[in-house]
Design a protein around this motif. Structure first.
Motif, PDB file in Angstrom:
ATOM      1  N   UNK A   1      -6.222  -9.779  85.856  1.00 41.38           N
ATOM      2  CA  UNK A   1      -5.265 -10.465  84.987  1.00 41.38           C
ATOM      3  C   UNK A   1      -3.900  -9.819  85.131  1.00 41.38           C
ATOM      4  N   UNK A   2      -2.881 -10.650  85.286  1.00 40.18           N
ATOM      5  CA  UNK A   2      -1.518 -10.166  85.479  1.00 40.18           C
ATOM      6  C   UNK A   2      -0.679 -10.522  84.243  1.00 40.18           C
ATOM      7  N   UNK A   3      -0.093  -9.491  83.624  1.00 38.99           N
ATOM      8  CA  UNK A   3       0.713  -9.646  82.407  1.00 38.99           C
ATOM      9  C   UNK A   3       2.129  -9.180  82.715  1.00 38.99           C
ATOM     10  N   UNK A   4       3.120  -9.972  82.347  1.00 34.28           N
ATOM     11  CA  UNK A   4       4.506  -9.652  82.691  1.00 34.28           C
ATOM     12  C   UNK A   4       5.423  -9.752  81.483  1.00 34.28           C
ATOM     13  N   UNK A   5       6.493  -8.978  81.543  1.00 37.12           N
ATOM     14  CA  UNK A   5       7.571  -9.057  80.568  1.00 37.12           C
ATOM     15  C   UNK A   5       8.875  -9.259  81.323  1.00 37.12           C
ATOM     16  N   UNK A   6       9.675 -10.228  80.853  1.00 36.07           N
ATOM     17  CA  UNK A   6      10.925 -10.522  81.554  1.00 36.07           C
ATOM     18  C   UNK A   6      11.991 -10.964  80.551  1.00 36.07           C
ATOM     19  N   UNK A   7      13.066 -10.223  80.484  1.00 36.16           N
ATOM     20  CA  UNK A   7      14.252 -10.650  79.743  1.00 36.16           C
ATOM     21  C   UNK A   7      15.040 -11.570  80.665  1.00 36.16           C
ATOM     22  N   UNK A   8      15.007 -12.873  80.353  1.00 36.37           N
ATOM     23  CA  UNK A   8      15.626 -13.856  81.246  1.00 36.37           C
ATOM     24  C   UNK A   8      17.108 -14.053  80.985  1.00 36.37           C
TER      25      UNK A   8
END
Length: 255
Positions: A1-8
């Motif tokens: 499982x791949x979990x990401x955080x991104x301030x766009x």
């Protein structure tokens, strides 16, 4: 499982980037910050067409958080007890066996300012709530734009940033209190070297010169340690035209 955080840094502007990145990176769960959209204008239909269900908490022009997942997030929290904050910075939800807490931490503006004091108070109150979440959910992931570089090795020029906003001792101590509820910095779990960052100023060719800070973090509960498989920062979206000033921070978990 791949979990990401991104301030766009504005979903309106970065929606083409998000679509492209979701198609190539194929994350299972994505926490977004600084969507800068009122809820009525959130592009949930477009995102659903990409195979993601989403929940969001937004406001016009500033802040805003969202959570995208292959299955619908449930048991949603957007405000924590004791924190009267109209700014949309918190989104907590359950996805499968995981409890995900997406945070866009207050910037603080300048050490010693009223906004700085508010940042520390905000973090203290949110940490109290996260402690309650940790007591209820053993598989907790706390991620987002923390607006704090944990250590000097997370800063391109520690001397210049010494005791400045994002790098001051009280901010770092506040982050340690978050981790003390039983969380591990997943990136640091795998990579102990410095010089790797997730944010670079648009000015003075910050990205091209790698003059950055690692302020986008994915913290995982102790119960998830056996499942930690990999963690990295995806620099590719930062190279695209009109990029966000942040790059996605990613944690991979074994089943």
């Amino acid at each position: 499982m791949k979990i990401a955080s991104w301030n766009v840094n504005s979903l309106n502007v970065r929606m083409p980037h998000l679509k492209q990145w979701l198609g190539t990176a194929q994350p299972d769960i994505v926490a977004l910050q600084e969507t800068k959209l009122e809820d009525a204008k959130f592009p949930d239909t477009d995102i659903a067409a990409l195979g993601y269900r989403c929940v969001f908490s937004g406001q016009k022009t500033y802040n805003g958080v969202a959570l995208l997942a292959r299955e619908m997030p449930v048991d949603i929290v957007t405000d924590v007890p004791g924190l009267a904050d109209p700014q949309r910075r918190i989104l907590i939800a359950s996805v499968g066996d995981l409890r995900i807490a997406n945070l866009y931490v207050v910037n603080g503006q300048e050490v010693g300012s009223e906004k700085y004091k508010y940042k520390l108070d905000w973090l203290a109150r949110v940490t109290d709530h996260l402690g309650n979440e940790a007591a209820k959910h053993k598989n907790l992931v706390v991620l987002g734009d923390f607006n704090i570089a944990p250590e000097d090795r997370d800063v391109h020029d520690p001397v210049a940033w010494h005791e400045q906003i994002l790098c001051s001792t009280p901010e770092r101590e506040a982050l340690k209190r978050v981790e003390s509820i039983g969380l591990v910095d997943s990136y640091r779990h795998f990579d102990t070297e410095g010089g790797k960052y997730s944010w670079w100023d648009y000015r003075q060719a910050g990205f091209q010169r790698n003059r950055g800070l690692r302020i986008d973090l994915v913290l995982a509960s102790d119960a998830l340690r056996p499942r930690l498989a990999a963690a990295h920062i995806d620099l590719e979206p930062r190279r695209w035209e009109r990029p966000s000033d942040h790059a996605p921070a990613i944690l991979e978990l074994n089943a």
